[in-house]
Design a protein around this motif. Structure first.
Motif, PDB file in Angstrom:
ATOM      1  N   SER A 269       0.830  -1.213   0.000  1.00 37.13           N
ATOM      2  CA  SER A 269       0.000   0.000   0.000  1.00 37.13           C
ATOM      3  C   SER A 269       0.856   1.251   0.000  1.00 37.13           C
ATOM      4  O   SER A 269       0.608   2.192  -0.770  1.00 37.13           O
ATOM      5  CB  SER A 269      -0.918   0.003   1.228  1.00 37.13           C
ATOM      6  N   LEU A 270       1.869   1.289   0.852  1.00 35.93           N
ATOM      7  CA  LEU A 270       2.733   2.470   0.921  1.00 35.93           C
ATOM      8  C   LEU A 270       3.539   2.644  -0.361  1.00 35.93           C
ATOM      9  O   LEU A 270       3.841   3.777  -0.761  1.00 35.93           O
ATOM     10  CB  LEU A 270       3.680   2.345   2.122  1.00 35.93           C
ATOM     11  N   ALA A 271       3.879   1.538  -1.033  1.00 38.03           N
ATOM     12  CA  ALA A 271       4.658   1.633  -2.268  1.00 38.03           C
ATOM     13  C   ALA A 271       3.839   2.199  -3.420  1.00 38.03           C
ATOM     14  O   ALA A 271       4.352   2.963  -4.245  1.00 38.03           O
ATOM     15  CB  ALA A 271       5.206   0.252  -2.645  1.00 38.03           C
ATOM     16  N   MET A 272       2.563   1.845  -3.478  1.00 44.63           N
ATOM     17  CA  MET A 272       1.741   2.312  -4.602  1.00 44.63           C
ATOM     18  C   MET A 272       1.027   3.622  -4.304  1.00 44.63           C
ATOM     19  O   MET A 272       0.497   4.269  -5.212  1.00 44.63           O
ATOM     20  CB  MET A 272       0.701   1.245  -4.972  1.00 44.63           C
ATOM     21  N   LEU A 273       1.015   4.055  -3.037  1.00 49.28           N
ATOM     22  CA  LEU A 273       0.256   5.244  -2.657  1.00 49.28           C
ATOM     23  C   LEU A 273       0.722   6.521  -3.362  1.00 49.28           C
ATOM     24  O   LEU A 273      -0.123   7.291  -3.841  1.00 49.28           O
ATOM     25  CB  LEU A 273       0.317   5.422  -1.139  1.00 49.28           C
ATOM     26  N   PRO A 274       2.028   6.812  -3.469  1.00 46.64           N
ATOM     27  CA  PRO A 274       2.428   8.062  -4.136  1.00 46.64           C
ATOM     28  C   PRO A 274       1.947   8.167  -5.576  1.00 46.64           C
ATOM     29  O   PRO A 274       1.426   9.207  -5.981  1.00 46.64           O
ATOM     30  CB  PRO A 274       3.967   8.012  -4.054  1.00 46.64           C
ATOM     31  N   ALA A 275       2.122   7.108  -6.350  1.00 50.59           N
ATOM     32  CA  ALA A 275       1.677   7.146  -7.743  1.00 50.59           C
ATOM     33  C   ALA A 275       0.161   7.242  -7.829  1.00 50.59           C
ATOM     34  O   ALA A 275      -0.382   7.939  -8.698  1.00 50.59           O
ATOM     35  CB  ALA A 275       2.163   5.902  -8.482  1.00 50.59           C
ATOM     36  N   LEU A 276      -0.539   6.575  -6.933  1.00 46.81           N
ATOM     37  CA  LEU A 276      -2.004   6.613  -6.937  1.00 46.81           C
ATOM     38  C   LEU A 276      -2.511   8.015  -6.620  1.00 46.81           C
ATOM     39  O   LEU A 276      -3.413   8.533  -7.296  1.00 46.81           O
ATOM     40  CB  LEU A 276      -2.543   5.610  -5.918  1.00 46.81           C
ATOM     41  N   VAL A 277      -1.928   8.654  -5.612  1.00 47.99           N
ATOM     42  CA  VAL A 277      -2.338  10.015  -5.248  1.00 47.99           C
ATOM     43  C   VAL A 277      -1.971  10.990  -6.363  1.00 47.99           C
ATOM     44  O   VAL A 277      -2.760  11.864  -6.743  1.00 47.99           O
ATOM     45  CB  VAL A 277      -1.670  10.424  -3.923  1.00 47.99           C
ATOM     46  N   PHE A 278      -0.767  10.838  -6.897  1.00 45.21           N
ATOM     47  CA  PHE A 278      -0.301  11.723  -7.963  1.00 45.21           C
ATOM     48  C   PHE A 278      -1.230  11.652  -9.169  1.00 45.21           C
ATOM     49  O   PHE A 278      -1.622  12.675  -9.739  1.00 45.21           O
ATOM     50  CB  PHE A 278       1.120  11.318  -8.357  1.00 45.21           C
ATOM     51  N   PHE A 279      -1.609  10.450  -9.548  1.00 51.22           N
ATOM     52  CA  PHE A 279      -2.493  10.264 -10.699  1.00 51.22           C
ATOM     53  C   PHE A 279      -3.891  10.788 -10.414  1.00 51.22           C
ATOM     54  O   PHE A 279      -4.526  11.401 -11.278  1.00 51.22           O
ATOM     55  CB  PHE A 279      -2.555   8.783 -11.068  1.00 51.22           C
TER      56      PHE A 279
END
Length: 296
Positions: A269-279
């Motif tokens: 979850s923490l690994a994918m969170l930045p890209a998910l929020v950015f997108f």
């Protein structure tokens, strides 16, 4: 003799003037359309939601009832990962690779697109076709010869060995999106700038870059998200864990803590969170940029 004024009954039927307006478009979807749309949204959101909520559970909760919400909520999995220096080292590597790749893709792609869109020269069509063909050439096909080239350049286990190929493979999409934007800039603007004594570089930086900003933002977002989620190239190029990006970190962490499902879900979850929020934040920018590219 007094003039008689005839008033159209349809114009003032509502008590106020009705100016000319374009056709009002309304959403005509029925219940079936809404059901299908919600179903697709659920299919996309459910796995992400399951992973995020799974990090707040214990392994016993997951084993007992895999589909149940956290009860009680456990924050220890996330806190333990956030206190790990390994996670932040991989996070920093991903940031370096993503920002460097995005900067290279946007800068070089904008320059190439400007030349293709605004100037005539031999093999112009062939160059544009070459970039278009690059869209049909995925990295997975070229990974073995690409690795040999990176090895010959001495970039194995080096972040540059990931950044440079990502820039190369990101240029086709960038050029295809930006060329219509730059072609849509009126020639009169360039002629007026030339009369004012503006050089080609001045016209590029003062006029082209601001006018093509929606497209630049679009390709920048796509480049950043694609670089952040890239797994195959770092897998081949990076060997030491000190240089790992987060996608590789997830794999290593999953192998080390294969029996601790809750902690693995928290790390993922923490690994994918930045890209998910950015997108998610820049989603409208992407849609607007692609719409402008199609119109151009």
């Amino acid at each position: 003799m007094s003039a008689t004024t005839t008033t159209s009954p349809t114009r003032f039927a509502s008590g106020k003037s009705t100016g000319r307006r374009g056709p009002q478009r309304t959403w005509g979807g029925g219940p079936a359309t809404y059901f299908v749309a919600l179903l697709l949204v659920g299919v996309c959101v459910a796995p992400v939601l399951y992973i995020v909520l799974g990090g707040f559970r214990t392994n016993a909760q997951i084993t007992t009832d895999p589909a149940a919400p956290p009860d009680p909520w456990v924050a220890g999995n996330y806190l333990g990962i956030l206190e790990s220096s390994v996670f932040w080292g991989e996070f920093a590597n991903s940031l370096v690779v993503a920002f460097a790749s995005t900067a290279g893709i946007v800068t070089l792609g904008l320059m190439v697109s400007f030349v293709i869109a605004r100037y005539d020269f031999r093999f112009k069509g062939a160059m544009y076709s070459l970039f278009a063909a690059g869209l049909m050439f995925p990295m997975v096909i070229a990974i073995t010869p690409l690795y040999l080239v990176i090895k010959d350049l001495g970039l194995v286990d080096n972040l540059l060995g990931v950044i440079v190929p990502q820039i190369a493979f990101g240029l086709p999409t960038t050029v295809i999106i930006l060329v219509p934007f730059l072609r849509a800039i009126p020639d009169e603007i360039e002629e007026a700038a030339a009369l004012d004594g503006t050089s080609r570089l001045g016209f590029f930086f003062r006029m082209v870059v601001p006018l093509s900003l929606p497209g630049v933002v679009t390709v920048g977002i796509l480049a950043f998200v694609g670089s952040w989620n890239n797994y195959l190239l770092p897998l081949y190029v990076l060997n030491s864990q000190a240089n790992f990006t987060l996608p590789l970190g997830v794999q290593v962490f999953s192998s080390q803590y294969s029996t601790d499902t809750a902690k693995v879900l928290a790390f993922t979850s923490l690994a994918m969170l930045p890209a998910l929020v950015f997108f998610s934040v820049f989603e409208k920018r992407i849609v607007g940029g692609l719409t402008g590219a199609v119109k151009g």
